[in-house]
Design an enzyme around this catalytic site. Sequence first.
Site, short mmCIF file in Angstrom:
data_model
loop_
_atom_site.label_atom_id
_atom_site.label_comp_id
_atom_site.label_asym_id
_atom_site.label_seq_id
_atom_site.Cartn_x
_atom_site.Cartn_y
_atom_site.Cartn_z
N TYR A 1 -34.01 1.60 27.33
CA TYR A 1 -34.77 1.91 28.53
C TYR A 1 -34.76 3.42 28.73
O TYR A 1 -33.71 4.06 28.62
CB TYR A 1 -34.13 1.22 29.75
CG TYR A 1 -34.69 1.68 31.08
CD1 TYR A 1 -35.71 0.98 31.70
CD2 TYR A 1 -34.21 2.84 31.70
CE1 TYR A 1 -36.24 1.41 32.90
CE2 TYR A 1 -34.73 3.28 32.90
CZ TYR A 1 -35.75 2.56 33.49
OH TYR A 1 -36.28 3.00 34.68
N GLU B 1 -42.00 5.48 32.76
CA GLU B 1 -40.94 4.56 32.35
C GLU B 1 -41.31 3.87 31.05
O GLU B 1 -42.45 3.42 30.90
CB GLU B 1 -40.72 3.52 33.46
CG GLU B 1 -39.58 2.57 33.19
CD GLU B 1 -39.50 1.49 34.27
OE1 GLU B 1 -38.66 1.62 35.17
OE2 GLU B 1 -40.29 0.52 34.20
#
Length: 382
Positions: free
Chosen positions: A101, A189
């Site tokens: 992530y 993101e």
Amino acid sequence: MDLFEYQGKQLFAQHGIPVPDGEPATTPEGARGAAERVGDRVVVKAQVQVGGRGKAGGIKLAESPSEAQARAEEILGMDIRGHLVRRVWVERASEIEREYYASVTFDRGAKRPLVMLSSRGGVDIEEVAANDPDALARLHVDPLTGFQPHQARWLAFHAGIHTEAMKGVVRVLGQLYDAFIELDAMLMEINPLILTTAGEVIALDAKVTVDNNAFYRHPRFAELREATTEDPQERMAEERGVTYVKLDGDVGILGNGAGLVMSTLDVVALAGGRPANFLDAGGGSKADDVVTALEVLLSDDKVKSLLVNIFGGITRCDEVAEGLLTALEELDTTLPIVVRLDGTNDEEGRRILAERAPPNVVVEATMLSAAERAVQLAKEAT
Ligand code: GDP
Ligand code: MN
């Protein structure tokens, strides 16, 4: 403005961040063509601005172009948590070794950009942050000195990124930060950022929010906006310069001034109703603006009654009343409309409506009584 995954990936690619080859498609045949060009084995991904598409059945693997067509047929038109799928992104399938992530966002409290990295990607990152906070490495960046390579290495080390992915992850973090700054983004993101079995680090998903206030610096964002406002009411509002947010109730709300509209939403909720939207025609709105706003609202068939809440300041209530009459004549609607006028020339405005408005228009004296009436009328209509 939130972008779709495919738009985010196209921006990533322009900033050097590796993404799988892909093409958008709006029809099953289009998806087949895309698969033929992109590669035999593809993933067909629903383009909606909501997470958890995989679990909802919006992401499917296809072994051939004809299978891609069949999967696109299933996915297009799907409803994923209230979002209609109008487009798919067809991309070359990846062989995943690890899922990470990575994100850059603003920490308003710290008044600095915040870079986050985790070796536990592909899952809900809020869950990781709550249950295993050590697995999420965080670092604030001084915007004047920028994001340094040693900071990227620090993050990779603390997030527990695997040695073979280290170099690729560090490079992507730098590129992501640069893109964040250059595009005046609020959020970038990548979840998951993957290490492939071939040892490459690539962005498999993209979530990008850009700052609407910076649009004037990015003429090409107009194009991105085309695709993001596909909801007919939102598009209409956008074109006409009124602030409109769609909600899922049935009482249409129209007010002048964001504060007034917000309190109107509250009062409708207090009266036991559910607002269908947030529509601010602007603090100093003229009668024309009110008419425009009314048109946007009446084009939404979920709206069962309308609450028009105007506070006359610069806007004069008698002008608004005249505007309403003109609009109603043009639009020829029988929808129940409850009007509350207060402020400059309110008495005159109410008198105009009382004398000349069609029978579907009701005038109420207070915000609460107007909300109660609108809620009741919406209930009667369903
Ligand atoms: P989201 O569920 O809306 O966040 O959509 P993502 O794009 O993040 O995809 C969800 C999950 O689908 C990923 O975490 C992967 O596990 C899986 N996935 C997506 N694309 C591929 C692919 O090309 N190959 C494989 N093996 N899995 C994929
Ligand atoms: Mn994702």
